[in-house]
Enzyme design. Structure first.
Site, PDB file in Angstrom:
ATOM      1  N   GLU A 216       9.153   8.185   6.859  1.00 58.32           N
ATOM      2  CA  GLU A 216       7.713   8.248   7.105  1.00 58.32           C
ATOM      3  C   GLU A 216       7.442   9.431   8.011  1.00 58.32           C
ATOM      4  O   GLU A 216       8.224   9.723   8.922  1.00 58.32           O
ATOM      5  CB  GLU A 216       7.232   6.959   7.778  1.00 58.32           C
ATOM      6  CG  GLU A 216       5.754   7.038   8.164  1.00 58.32           C
ATOM      7  CD  GLU A 216       5.137   5.698   8.527  1.00 58.32           C
ATOM      8  OE1 GLU A 216       5.877   4.771   8.876  1.00 58.32           O
ATOM      9  OE2 GLU A 216       3.895   5.607   8.451  1.00 58.32           O
TER      10      GLU A 216
ATOM     11  N   CYS B 274       2.584   2.871   7.579  1.00 55.54           N
ATOM     12  CA  CYS B 274       1.139   2.907   7.790  1.00 55.54           C
ATOM     13  C   CYS B 274       0.519   4.205   7.266  1.00 55.54           C
ATOM     14  O   CYS B 274      -0.672   4.245   6.962  1.00 55.54           O
ATOM     15  CB  CYS B 274       0.816   2.750   9.266  1.00 55.54           C
ATOM     16  SG  CYS B 274       1.278   1.138   9.904  1.00 55.54           S
TER      17      CYS B 274
ATOM     18  N   ASN C 170       1.489  -1.500   2.103  1.00 51.58           N
ATOM     19  CA  ASN C 170       2.524  -1.552   3.144  1.00 51.58           C
ATOM     20  C   ASN C 170       2.403  -2.874   3.886  1.00 51.58           C
ATOM     21  O   ASN C 170       2.663  -3.919   3.299  1.00 51.58           O
ATOM     22  CB  ASN C 170       2.379  -0.335   4.061  1.00 51.58           C
ATOM     23  CG  ASN C 170       3.339  -0.362   5.233  1.00 51.58           C
ATOM     24  OD1 ASN C 170       4.521  -0.672   5.046  1.00 51.58           O
ATOM     25  ND2 ASN C 170       2.875  -0.078   6.424  1.00 51.58           N
ATOM     26  N   GLU C 171       1.966  -2.827   5.130  1.00 50.49           N
ATOM     27  CA  GLU C 171       1.867  -4.076   5.904  1.00 50.49           C
ATOM     28  C   GLU C 171       0.467  -4.645   5.773  1.00 50.49           C
ATOM     29  O   GLU C 171      -0.295  -4.653   6.729  1.00 50.49           O
ATOM     30  CB  GLU C 171       2.183  -3.786   7.368  1.00 50.49           C
ATOM     31  CG  GLU C 171       3.632  -3.519   7.629  1.00 50.49           C
ATOM     32  CD  GLU C 171       3.921  -3.226   9.094  1.00 50.49           C
ATOM     33  OE1 GLU C 171       2.977  -3.013   9.869  1.00 50.49           O
ATOM     34  OE2 GLU C 171       5.110  -3.197   9.447  1.00 50.49           O
TER      35      GLU C 171
HETATM   36  O1  AHR Z   1       7.843   2.465  11.270  1.00 46.54           O
HETATM   37  C1  AHR Z   1       6.664   2.615  11.975  1.00 46.54           C
HETATM   38  C2  AHR Z   1       5.552   1.715  11.468  1.00 46.54           C
HETATM   39  O2  AHR Z   1       5.883   0.379  11.682  1.00 46.54           O
HETATM   40  C3  AHR Z   1       5.282   1.752  10.003  1.00 46.54           C
HETATM   41  O3  AHR Z   1       4.437   2.777   9.665  1.00 46.54           O
HETATM   42  C4  AHR Z   1       4.629   0.452   9.730  1.00 46.54           C
HETATM   43  O4  AHR Z   1       4.865  -0.010   8.433  1.00 46.54           O
HETATM   44  C5  AHR Z   1       5.177  -0.445  10.796  1.00 46.54           C
HETATM   45  O5  AHR Z   1       4.162  -1.076  11.481  1.00 46.54           O
END
Ligand code: AHR
Length: 656
Positions: A48, A240, A374-375
């Protein structure tokens, strides 16, 4: 038990691996019954763009704001003399460029300095490819002088190298020159002068890339660190960042493909998130885009796993209904997901497949997985996910879909989302856990009781975050290795696992711990990195049953802080033993299911341990704590070993 002390056994004893015949724990390993297959995807990486992981990190570009597209067009640059930013350049989606003109006085200079990312790191003996798009708007010819300079020295002549580049004509053209710095400097900068006699020149997409960059794209040492992990799966680009601060800044893969010069800038979702560090200049050039991610997957031999937006903005940052796309308006997002599969796999006569072919890859990337969202959390997530699943199943039934269980490793959202993922028929469910010591110590049996029917598990983001010690250190990594014995034992249900985050620039991090740290010239593999590497290297093909008193060794009460698992790799058996306590533990490995004349013979043991458990490798001392190979030549149907205090050991044995 074999109690004869051979010379080899005595040597192993000296190396701290074998014990005299006084084992206090007995691990039974059944070598006859081959357990579940371990997927090739089991241990992977997750990239990321956080902590300057892309621009300023894995992307080898050294120039910041190379296309003058930042909201403050000269951010990262210092201009003197007559410099003007214009917006009718040759690249439609990156229209800005710089015009350098006569400053109007023979003792004045028109110039541009670029500060790079925390400086520009250059090495003596290394060549650098300087390139730009340019023209002489009034026609004729002109020249610029380009230098790599050290900005802090007070010497009058302080350049490390320089080159003159001549420009011809009023058409935009790409120009290139090679720069060879005369010495190493982690904090240099790039300087461009308009040469005399002065004409006006226009400059766009000004780039400086080391010639050792892998395929001219990936910073060599960081790409090498990834390849050395032998990852089975590569999840990208987030996290994120996929969701964006708002939907406008979400990661839109279509903006990241095609010529790098024409990829529009995006504000990085992590720009505003950490009060203790502020990076008003954290943008995504998308030089590292989806083509480059797919290509990197191929280079390092990992299955690509792209994640796309499901039409929900980052719910942490804004969860009001109008921050998200309504389900009935999702079609463009669904189309983006379908088009991405076509971009990766479609033949060169499909629209998106043709673009991939034009970019240099006529063959399919062989995409097998896609993650949607994602989350995310709440009812809104399954509502958004459903139409994606339906459309992908219809168009690409062979693609495996990864859904999410939200941001927590347990609790309300997790308990709600798992059954929802089952109902929707997700193939894998992504679980995230950034958790403290106690959690990692208590979760050794987490997956032993998971329902075997339905989706598989993707442990997509995890790391041990100790309260008050939220940084990389050996003990946290050790607990990760302990927890991973449970992933391995449950390889029938856990099919992928990726530590997170992957990268951090030492001067530009927002989140820690991270797997790999670097500055402009150096890179450091953390102990967690070596844990991941050992699991990957000794992944094996099938799980073997390893028990103590009939139970898995998962740090349970009465198991003396021990965690262990075993796998088979052809004739080889790998036994991973983690001792999370400060006392050595004597263990008898008791092999069952051997044929009458068969024995197990130690080949080697690889051990990760240290005297100071709150230390880690650093940029100054990157090899302080690394796996050490120890002699291990014991032979028998029952073998005594020792698990050193605070250690992770892989015992390699040959069945013969
Ligand atoms: O890894 C950092 C962040 O942690 C990621 O973007 C997210 O998916 C999680 O909250």
């Amino acid at each position: 038990m074999n109690t004869r002390l051979t010379l080899a056994a005595a040597l192993a004893l000296l190396a701290g691996l074998q014990t005299p015949a006084r084992a206090t724990d007995t691990f039974t390993v059944d070598v006859r019954k081959t357990g579940p297959a371990i997927e090739k995807t089991m241990y992977g990486i997750f990239f990321e763009d956080i902590n300057f992981a892309a621009d300023g990190g894995l992307y080898a570009e050294l120039v910041k704001n190379r296309s003058f597209e930042f909201p403050f067009a000269l951010q990262g640059w210092k201009a003197s003399g007559a410099v003007q930013i214009r917006d009718d350049g040759p690249f439609e989606r990156c229209p800005h460029y710089a015009r350098l003109s006569d400053p109007g006085h023979k003792h004045k200079q028109t110039s541009l300095d670029n500060e790079g990312f925390f400086g520009i790191g250059v090495k003596e003996g290394q060549q650098y490819r300087f390139s730009f798009w340019g023209r002489v708007p009034d026609g004729g010819s002109a020249a610029i002088r380009v230098e790599i300079v050290n900005p802090s020295t007070m010497e009058r002549v302080h350049y490390l190298c320089k080159q003159k580049v001549s420009l011809e004509g009023s058409e935009w053209k790409r120009y290139e020159a090679t720069l060879s710095p005369s010495r190493t400097d982690p904090k240099a900068m790039l300087r461009i002068f308009l040469e005399q006699p002065r004409a006006t020149v226009d400059l766009e997409h000004i780039s400086l890339i080391p010639s050792d960059a892998l395929e001219g794209v990936y910073r060599a040492d960081l790409a090498e660190a990834l390849a050395d992990l032998h990852p089975g799966v590569f999840r990208f680009p987030g996290g994120c960042i996929v969701e964006g601060t708002d939907l406008d800044s979400r990661y839109n893969w279509k903006n990241t493909v095609g010529p790098a010069e024409n990829r529009p800038l995006n504000e990085n979702r992590w720009q505003y998130t950490f009060a203790h560090h502020f990076y008003p200049d954290y943008f995504q050039s998308y030089g590292l885009g989806f083509y480059e991610f797919f290509r990197l997957s191929e280079i390092i031999g990992a299955e690509p796993l792209p994640i796309v937006s499901c039409g929900l903005a980052c719910q942490f940052q804004n969860d009001s209904p109008d921050a998200h796309v309504r389900v009935e308006d999702l079609q463009p997002y669904i189309q983006d997901a379908l088009d991405l599969i076509e971009f990766a796999n479609g033949s060169a006569d499909t629209g998106w497949g043709a673009l991939r072919a034009r970019m240099g890859h006529p063959e399919s990337f062989g995409l097998k997985f896609i993650g949607i969202g994602n989350e995310q959390w709440g009812q809104t997530y399954p509502d958004h996910l459903r139409p994606f699943v339906e459309a992908i199943r219809k168009a690409y039934p062979e693609i495996r879909i990864v859904g999410s269980s939200g941001p927590d490793s347990e609790g309300e959202q997790f308990d709600f989302l798992w059954p929802e993922m089952r109902k929707l028929g997700a193939d894998l469910v992504d679980e995230h856990f950034y958790r403290p010591y106690e959690w990692f110590l208590s979760q050794g049996a987490r997956y032993d009781s998971y329902d075997r029917k339905g989706p598989k598990v993707f442990a997509g983001e995890y790391a041990c975050h100790a309260k008050g010690r939220a940084w990389n250190h050996f003990y946290a990594s050790l607990l990760e290795s302990a927890f991973m014995t449970g992933l391995e034992r449950n390889a029938d249900i856990v099919q992928m696992a990726t530590y997170a985050p992957l990268f951090a620039h030492a001067e530009g991090w927002q989140w820690r711990p991270d797997l790999i740290w670097y500055d402009n010239l150096r890179c450091c593999r953390t102990v967690s990195y070596y844990v991941q590497q050992l699991y990957s290297e000794y992944r094996g093909e099938n799980v073997l049953r390893l028990t103590a008193g009939g139970s898995p060794v998962c740090g349970a009460e009465g198991q003396n802080g021990l965690f262990a698992s075993a796998v088979r790799d052809g004739k080889l058996v790998y036994i991973k033993v983690v001792n999370t306590c400060d006392e050595p533990r004597d263990i008898t490995l008791d092999f069952q299911g051997l044929r009458k004349n068969e024995t197990m013979k130690g080949v080697r043991a690889v051990r990760l341990t240290t005297d100071n458990i709150y230390e880690d490798n650093t940029l100054d001392s990157p090899s302080g704590i690394i796996p050490v190979e120890c002699p291990f030549t014991s032979e028998g149907r029952s073998i005594g070993v020792c698990a050193q205090p605070y250690s992770f050991t892989v015992f390699v044995l040959l069945q013969q």
